[in-house]
Design an enzyme around this catalytic site. Structure first.
Site, PDB file in Angstrom:
ATOM      1  N   ASP A 202       0.773  -1.316   0.013  1.00  0.00           N
ATOM      2  CA  ASP A 202      -0.023   0.031   0.049  1.00  0.00           C
ATOM      3  C   ASP A 202       0.945   1.394  -0.082  1.00  0.00           C
ATOM      4  O   ASP A 202       1.783   1.222  -0.564  1.00  0.00           O
ATOM      5  CB  ASP A 202      -1.039  -0.093   1.175  1.00  0.00           C
ATOM      6  CG  ASP A 202      -2.388   0.476   1.004  1.00  0.00           C
ATOM      7  OD1 ASP A 202      -2.360   1.817   0.711  1.00  0.00           O
ATOM      8  OD2 ASP A 202      -3.259  -0.010   0.981  1.00  0.00           O
ATOM      9  N   HIS A 240      -3.921   5.295   3.617  1.00  0.00           N
ATOM     10  CA  HIS A 240      -4.659   4.043   3.223  1.00  0.00           C
ATOM     11  C   HIS A 240      -4.060   2.775   3.951  1.00  0.00           C
ATOM     12  O   HIS A 240      -4.721   2.174   4.558  1.00  0.00           O
ATOM     13  CB  HIS A 240      -4.601   4.108   1.875  1.00  0.00           C
ATOM     14  CG  HIS A 240      -5.576   3.311   1.093  1.00  0.00           C
ATOM     15  ND1 HIS A 240      -5.104   1.860   0.366  1.00  0.00           N
ATOM     16  CD2 HIS A 240      -6.784   3.120   0.984  1.00  0.00           C
ATOM     17  CE1 HIS A 240      -6.169   1.459  -0.257  1.00  0.00           C
ATOM     18  NE2 HIS A 240      -6.987   2.200   0.056  1.00  0.00           N
ATOM     19  N   SER A 411     -11.416  -1.273  -0.587  1.00  0.00           N
ATOM     20  CA  SER A 411     -10.346  -1.385   0.183  1.00  0.00           C
ATOM     21  C   SER A 411     -10.179  -1.892   1.442  1.00  0.00           C
ATOM     22  O   SER A 411      -9.213  -2.229   2.062  1.00  0.00           O
ATOM     23  CB  SER A 411      -9.708   0.220   0.140  1.00  0.00           C
ATOM     24  OG  SER A 411      -9.016   0.478  -0.949  1.00  0.00           O
TER      25      SER A 411
END
Ligand SMILES: *[C@@H]1O[C@H](CO)[C@@H](O)[C@H](O)[C@H]1NC(C)=O
Ligand SMILES: *[C@@H]1O[C@H](CO)[C@@H](O)[C@H](O)[C@H]1NC(C)=O
Ligand SMILES: *[C@@H]1O[C@H](CO)[C@@H](O)[C@H](O)[C@H]1NC(C)=O
Ligand SMILES: *[C@@H]1O[C@H](CO)[C@@H](O)[C@H](O)[C@H]1NC(C)=O
Ligand SMILES: *[C@@H]1O[C@H](CO)[C@@H](O)[C@H](O)[C@H]1NC(C)=O
Ligand SMILES: *[C@@H]1O[C@H](CO)[C@@H](O)[C@H](O)[C@H]1NC(C)=O
Length: 750
Positions: A202, A240, A411
């Site tokens: 990520d 994220h 996600s």
């Protein structure tokens, strides 16, 4: 004394991990025909005046080289030089024979985070669902949760002090009982993910976060964007990865919430914070793959519904390397988010990461178990997990020691699944990447049964393109895993079709209805069928069907107009491709591979039909060229799979230096396995296919050659045989010519 060699060793093995200097240098990968050909590559690099940077990650047939950037040089000039040398030297120079491909490595933006979409789902009323269990399992009663005070009792028995736990409805839902991952009954057995490492590919991981630091696994971590050891979030929007990591392994303490596998370890592999090369992405997909067990991937090609993109070459090789050699050969578990382009008509069968047979694709459901419009559907989606939508979000850790109550999108669904797989591996570390897929199929629970797409399959299970086999249930999958018998190795059967023997492209009828209220008449749609017989299955030893793929070549002036269906002999229909309003591409499908898990454990004998429906925009039309059906599954007990003659790394690539005699030999070896009647047809058909499919001839051949047990079958009609005999003759004379023309060709290069 000891420090020096150790230091040097470090430099040597971390060759490809050194910082890239894209301002001043150009980078390329060299591919070798055999593994461990470092000396050959060194020699080739020296001849090219290039610097050898080292092997690419765990890929022992790829090496990175670089040259200084000079004003006049372009990426192409080294490639041209390589080809010239190769042409001149490879006849006598063994090293040059062993290096067969060069590819420029330019950092490019190809993959995107699957961040929560910025809109609120309309509130949909949801009637209380009765959970329908699949397979032979008997429904099990939910214990306790409906009892008065059950929530607080369970929380206290599990000794959960995390202040944010009350907001983590996805772990234990106080408001809507049962709408959660059903994990408390797993934790209560002490199954919490111990000894399992999940790598978060990520935009970084805040390893200093108090809720993550104890579970952070530095050895499995790396920053491929900045080429430093610590994958720290460095950019403003690098939140994220930390949020995804918290969903899996936030510690049970007095901060934020808990991860679903709160004693698992998490590694951070930073790849999304800037442009990276395919070589770096490939290395990232295998990074420390004996220590990192699961790779959680909440990213992919853009979700705008416009592209069809798949990992090829070095990237596909990395994924194959992972499933074959990662985790001591049990295979890395790759978990991919299905994508957030649902509202753009995007579909996870147009993304080669999510529609790969090697990955587990996870879509999202909202807090009431409904399909959020962002979550992409497709026939390759295996399961769903909870995420945002309907006003709900996922509560997790955030960068800078913070907690987030706004995580979402697919996600957020994929890491929950990755965390559940960590729970599974903590009790059964021996299970393979395919075992995990079987476990998903067998344990998932169909949900939101009022959705019209639920189909009861011959296996007795239910499937839905929006929900796959249903929602992942931590308790069910772990219980099933405890006594799961590992499946036998994988085998596959390929059946090629050339629809028209004269190689004319066939018109796809335009079925656009005259007015909007009329349905498309599917019975008039273009259809091509391939027959699967029990003899064919015997030839490859296929006993239990798993994935089915269809590789299609279709020309069309507007790709988004097409709907593509695959109908099995039992009448089960997989929607491989959906019409996509924003897909205006005029490139059609060039050997695009669609995948479906909907036929899992179906009996594959009989006719499989590919149905192509052009039901939009009369002004755009198309032509059908060919397709290939591949059945993947478990090999029969006692069936001897042919030995691999080479490691299968790099086998799918266009290999210009392939040894023709060897190829021929390998065809014959495989033919011996088939019954006499079809072997010649199988053999000659492949050559015919080579001639007709211009663009990727070698691709098809290499794939066939080295795949463990593929045998290609054709429909053996007399006309076909005649046609193929001619093609065979043509093909042989072509080869003769090209050998004789060697010198002339060389002139062209100068
Ligand atoms: C291999 O050959 C094809 C043509 O036959 C050419 O287009 C391609 O560039 C070659 N690839 C390499 C790496 O030399
Ligand atoms: C959820 O887990 C409990 C054990 O904690 C189990 O009894 C129950 O059957 C599970 N729910 C479903 C739907 O399987
Ligand atoms: C792989 O095998 C080695 C040696 O047998 C062992 O030390 C290691 O823990 C194993 N790794 C995994 C991921 O199972
Ligand atoms: C399957 O297709 C073949 C040729 O297309 C046809 O001859 C045969 O009857 C079909 N079988 C079934 C069961 O439909
Ligand atoms: C091609 O294969 C044959 C048989 O395996 C071998 O004898 C020959 O040396 C190979 N040629 C090259 C150029 O690798
Ligand atoms: C394949 O090899 C055999 C010998 O093993 C030879 O007789 C045959 O002509 C070869 N075919 C082609 C297409 O090269």
């Amino acid at each position: 004394m000891k420090l020096i060699p150790l230091f040097l060793l470090f430099i040597f093995i971390s060759g490809t991990l050194s910082k890239r200097d894209y301002t001043n240098r150009l980078y390329y990968t060299l591919h070798t025909t055999d593994k461990d050909s470092k000396e050959a590559v060194e020699h080739v690099a020296t001849t090219l005046n290039a610097r050898l940077e080292g092997q690419v990650g765990e890929l022992n047939q790829y090496y990175l080289i670089s040259i200084p950037k000079q004003s006049k040089r372009t990426d192409d000039s080294l490639i041209t030089r390589f080809n010239n040398y190769k042409h001149r030297l490879s006849k006598r120079d063994l090293d040059w024979q062993r290096v067969d491909q060069i590819q420029a490595q330019v950092p490019a933006r190809r993959i995107y985070k699957r961040a929560p979409p910025f809109f609120t789902e309309p509130i949909v009323e949801n009637k209380e669902e009765e959970y329908k269990l699949n397979g032979e399992s008997q429904p099990i009663e939910l214990p306790g949760v409906l009892e008065k005070g059950a929530y607080d009792k369970i929380k206290s028995l599990l000794d959960i002090q995390d202040p944010g736990f009350n907001e983590q409805w996805h772990l234990m839902n106080k408001e809507n009982m049962g709408y959660d991952m059903n994990v408390t009954g797993v934790w209560s057995q002490g199954i919490t993910g111990k000894n399992v490492v999940v790598a978060i590919l990520d935009d970084g991981l805040d390893m200093n976060h108090k809720d993550l630091e104890d579970n952070y696994f530095a050895e499995g971590s790396y920053d491929f964007n900045n080429h430093v050891a610590d994958p720290k979030p460095r950019l403003a929007d690098d939140t994220h990865g930390t949020r995804c990591a918290g969903e899996i392994a936030a510690a049970k303490n007095d901060l934020c919430g808990v991860g679903i596998a709160y004693d698992a370890k998490v590694s951070g592999i930073r790849i999304l914070s800037g442009e990276i090369t395919e070589a770096d992405e490939a290395a990232a997909l295998n990074y420390e793959f004996q220590k990192n067990h699961i790779y959680s991937c909440s990213w992919g090609p853009p979700d705008l519904g416009e592209v069809a993109e798949a990992p090829e070459g070095i990237l596909l090789d990395a994924i194959k390397n992972g499933i074959e050699n990662g985790r001591n050969g049990s295979g890395s578990i790759y978990v991919f988010a299905s994508g957030n382009g649902g509202a753009n008509d995007d579909n996870c069968n147009f993304d080669g990461y999510t529609n790969s047979i090697f990955t587990i694709t996870v879509g999202a459901i909202d807090k009431l178990g409904n399909h959020p419009s962002y979550s992409e559907q497709c026939s390759a989606q295996l399961v769903v997990a909870y995420s945002s939508g309907n006003g709900g979000y996922i509560y997790t850790t955030d960068v800078g020691g913070q907690c987030s109550d706004r995580h979402g999108g697919t996600s957020a669904a994929a890491p929950l699944a990755a965390g559940v797989f960590a729970l599974v591996l903590s009790v059964r570390p021996d299970l393979t990447w395919r075992d995990m897929q079987h476990l998903c199929v067998q344990s998932a629970i169909p949900i939101s049964l009022d959705d019209g797409d639920w189909t009861t399959l011959p296996s007795g299970r239910m499937f839905n393109h929006k929900y796959g086999y249903g929602v992942l249930d931590a308790y069910r999958i772990v219980e099933l895993a405890k006594r799961f018998k590992s499946v036998r190795p994988q085998t596959s059967l390929d059946i090629l079709s050339v629809v028209d023997e004269k190689k004319e492209k066939l018109d796809i009828p335009d079925l656009t209805p005259d007015n909007l209220n009329t349905e498309v008449d599917q019975s008039k749609a273009f259809t091509s069928s391939l027959q699967v017989t029990d003899k064919m299955l015997d030839g490859v030893g296929l006993s239990r069907l798993e994935h089915v793929t269809a590789t299609v070549t279709i020309e069309h002036q507007r790709r988004g107009d097409l709907e593509i269906l695959l109908k099995s002999p039992n009448g089960v229909i997989s929607q491989l491709g959906t019409p996509r309003k924003y897909d205006t591409s005029d490139e059609g499908f060039n050997h695009w591979t669609f995948m479906t898990v909907k036929h899992w454990e179906e009996n594959p004998i009989g006719n499989w039909s590919l149905i192509v429906i052009d039901g939009k925009n009369t002004e755009y039309t198309g032509k059908f060229i060919d397709w290939k059906l591949s059945l993947w599954g478990e090999v029969k007990e006692g069936f001897k799979l042919p030995e691999k003659e080479k490691p299968s790394i790099g086998v799918d690539d266009f290999d210009n230096s392939s040894n023709k005699t060897e190829n021929n030999q390998s065809f014959l070896d495989q033919d011996e396995m088939t019954d006499n009647g079809s072997s010649f047809i199988a053999y000659s058909f492949i050559l015919a296919f080579m001639v007709v499919s211009l663009a990727s001839t070698a691709f098809i051949v290499k794939k066939y050659m080295l795949a463990t047990s593929n045998i290609n079958y054709a429909r053996p009609t007399e006309d076909d045989t005649y046609e193929f005999d001619n093609l065979l003759a043509e093909n042989e004379s072509d080869e003769d010519e090209s050998e004789g023309e060697g010198d002339e060709e060389e002139d062209e290069y100068h």
